[in-house]
Design a protein around this motif. Structure first.
Motif, short mmCIF file in Angstrom:
data_model
loop_
_atom_site.label_atom_id
_atom_site.label_comp_id
_atom_site.label_asym_id
_atom_site.label_seq_id
_atom_site.Cartn_x
_atom_site.Cartn_y
_atom_site.Cartn_z
N ILE A 135 117.45 8.06 106.30
CA ILE A 135 118.13 8.05 105.00
C ILE A 135 118.32 9.50 104.56
O ILE A 135 117.35 10.27 104.50
N ALA A 136 119.55 9.87 104.22
CA ALA A 136 119.83 11.21 103.70
C ALA A 136 120.38 11.08 102.28
O ALA A 136 121.30 10.30 102.03
N ILE A 137 119.79 11.83 101.36
CA ILE A 137 120.17 11.77 99.94
C ILE A 137 120.80 13.10 99.54
O ILE A 137 120.19 14.17 99.74
N MET A 138 121.98 13.05 98.97
CA MET A 138 122.69 14.26 98.56
C MET A 138 122.24 14.69 97.17
O MET A 138 122.56 14.06 96.16
N SER A 139 121.50 15.78 97.13
CA SER A 139 121.11 16.39 95.85
C SER A 139 121.96 17.66 95.68
O SER A 139 123.15 17.65 96.02
N SER A 140 121.38 18.73 95.21
CA SER A 140 122.15 19.94 94.95
C SER A 140 121.22 21.11 94.64
O SER A 140 120.08 20.92 94.21
N GLN A 141 121.72 22.32 94.85
CA GLN A 141 120.99 23.50 94.40
C GLN A 141 120.85 23.48 92.87
O GLN A 141 119.94 24.09 92.32
N ALA A 142 121.73 22.74 92.21
CA ALA A 142 121.66 22.64 90.75
C ALA A 142 120.50 21.78 90.28
O ALA A 142 120.27 21.64 89.08
N SER A 143 119.76 21.19 91.23
CA SER A 143 118.64 20.31 90.86
C SER A 143 117.37 21.08 90.53
O SER A 143 116.41 20.51 90.00
N TRP A 144 117.33 22.38 90.85
CA TRP A 144 116.08 23.11 90.73
C TRP A 144 115.75 23.51 89.29
O TRP A 144 114.59 23.66 88.94
N ARG A 145 116.78 23.67 88.45
CA ARG A 145 116.52 23.97 87.03
C ARG A 145 117.75 23.58 86.23
O ARG A 145 118.88 23.80 86.67
N ASP A 212 123.81 18.36 109.71
CA ASP A 212 123.45 17.67 110.95
C ASP A 212 122.25 18.33 111.63
O ASP A 212 121.35 17.64 112.12
N ARG A 213 122.24 19.66 111.65
CA ARG A 213 121.11 20.36 112.27
C ARG A 213 119.80 20.03 111.55
O ARG A 213 118.78 19.79 112.18
N GLY A 214 119.86 19.98 110.22
CA GLY A 214 118.66 19.65 109.46
C GLY A 214 118.22 18.22 109.66
O GLY A 214 117.02 17.92 109.76
N LEU A 215 119.18 17.29 109.73
CA LEU A 215 118.85 15.88 109.95
C LEU A 215 118.24 15.68 111.33
O LEU A 215 117.28 14.93 111.50
N THR A 216 118.82 16.34 112.32
CA THR A 216 118.32 16.21 113.69
C THR A 216 116.88 16.70 113.79
O THR A 216 116.06 16.11 114.51
N ARG A 217 116.57 17.76 113.06
CA ARG A 217 115.20 18.31 113.07
C ARG A 217 114.29 17.60 112.07
O ARG A 217 113.12 17.95 111.95
N ASN A 218 114.85 16.63 111.35
CA ASN A 218 114.09 15.88 110.35
C ASN A 218 113.46 16.79 109.30
O ASN A 218 112.30 16.62 108.91
N LYS A 219 114.23 17.75 108.81
CA LYS A 219 113.75 18.62 107.75
C LYS A 219 113.65 17.84 106.45
O LYS A 219 114.56 17.08 106.10
N ALA A 220 112.57 18.02 105.73
CA ALA A 220 112.38 17.31 104.47
C ALA A 220 113.48 17.67 103.48
O ALA A 220 114.07 16.80 102.83
N THR A 221 113.76 18.95 103.34
CA THR A 221 114.80 19.44 102.44
C THR A 221 115.76 20.33 103.20
O THR A 221 115.33 21.29 103.85
N ILE A 222 117.03 20.00 103.14
CA ILE A 222 118.06 20.78 103.81
C ILE A 222 118.82 21.53 102.72
O ILE A 222 119.76 21.01 102.11
N ALA A 223 118.37 22.74 102.42
CA ALA A 223 118.94 23.53 101.32
C ALA A 223 119.68 24.73 101.89
O ALA A 223 119.15 25.45 102.75
N PHE A 224 120.88 24.97 101.42
CA PHE A 224 121.71 26.05 101.95
C PHE A 224 122.78 26.41 100.92
O PHE A 224 123.03 25.63 99.99
N PRO A 225 123.40 27.60 101.06
CA PRO A 225 123.07 28.67 102.00
C PRO A 225 121.80 29.41 101.57
O PRO A 225 121.34 29.27 100.43
#
Length: 263
Positions: A135-145, A212-225
């Motif tokens: 399951i992948a959930i789309m959040s945002s960098q705007a979620s941090w504050r 895709d790279r983050g999902l393949t590696r099963n990263k908990a949080t895929i934050a970029f750039p």
């Protein structure tokens, strides 16, 4: 591209990151279940994915409709057991000089929070039965504050980020992976409407590769750039007195609602 996903469901796939992900994953042997709210744009994505060799099912859906989404996910899973579900559909609203209206706030929450739950709840149910899935959930960098230019958007993305982080741990025993995606500015219909400079603006196709790279590696949080990660980390830890002075200089967004499939 990872070849571990043979049946992928993507909401909000008619433009932005959702469309880029659909096109990225489209190839022979992959079944795509893509949905959106704009028939013409979704059809373009569907045609591109078919041309790439994918088996494509495209549907016009409203993610805020709980019963509709439950039936939809169940139908898709019956056609091909789902290996990856990306809860991507979301909206933003321009704040203008008067801020978000109460109706806009509720619409953003209904789409960005309820819409995510309506997508992933039935997906989790079927994945628990098969004891595998992602399951992948789309959040945002705007979620941090919380930012005064987009209070409801920030709050909605923070809610799904925290929920995804917690859900990841609770589903480990069911062999279901959960990942939270936090993009910065990505070229989409939302960013096209912004009339201010957007640092580190990224093409949606590049964002899809990173995701895709983050999902393949099963990263908990895929934050970029990474540059935006540094900026948001600084904002997150600023004392309130300094933070208030910094964000007071931020430009307001255009005062109209914008549909989006991304940050």
């Amino acid at each position: 591209m990872s070849l571990q996903y043979n049946a992928i469901l993507i909401t909000g796939a008619s433009s932005g990151i959702g469309a880029a992900l659909a096109r990225y994953y489209a190839c022979a042997g992959v079944t795509l279940f893509i949905s959106g709210r704009n028939q013409a744009r979704l059809k373009l994505v569907e045609n591109d994915c078919r041309d790439a060799g994918a088996n494509v099912f495209a549907d016009i859906l409203d993610v805020t409709d709980k019963n509709m989404m439950a039936d939809y996910v169940s139908k898709c899973h019956s056609i091909m057991p789902l290996s990856l579900v990306i809860a991507n559909a979301g909206i933003s609203a321009g704040s203008g000089d008067d801020g978000e209206t109460p109706d806009q706030v509720r619409h953003i929450m209904a789409t960005n929070v309820d819409g995510v739950l309506n997508t992933i709840d039935p997906a989790v149910a079927v994945m628990k039965q098969q004891q595998r899935g992602q399951i992948a959930i789309m959040s945002s960098q705007a979620s941090w504050r919380g930012l005064p230019t987009a209070p409801a958007y920030c709050a909605s993305k923070a809610a799904v980020r925290i929920y995804g982080e917690a859900l990841r741990g609770s589903l480990v025993r069911d062999r279901i992976r959960v990942n939270v995606i936090c993009p910065g500015f990505v070229k989409s219909r939302i960013t096209d409407a912004n009339n201010f400079r957007m640092p580190f603006l990224m093409k949606a196709s590049k964002a899809a590769r990173i995701i895709d790279r983050g999902l393949t590696r099963n990263k908990a949080t895929i934050a970029f750039p990474w540059q935006m990660n540094m900026l948001t980390s600084m904002l997150k830890h600023l004392p309130s007195a300094i933070f208030d002075r910094v964000v007071a200089r931020l430009p307001n967004k255009p005062a109209r609602r914008q549909n989006s499939q991304a940050k």
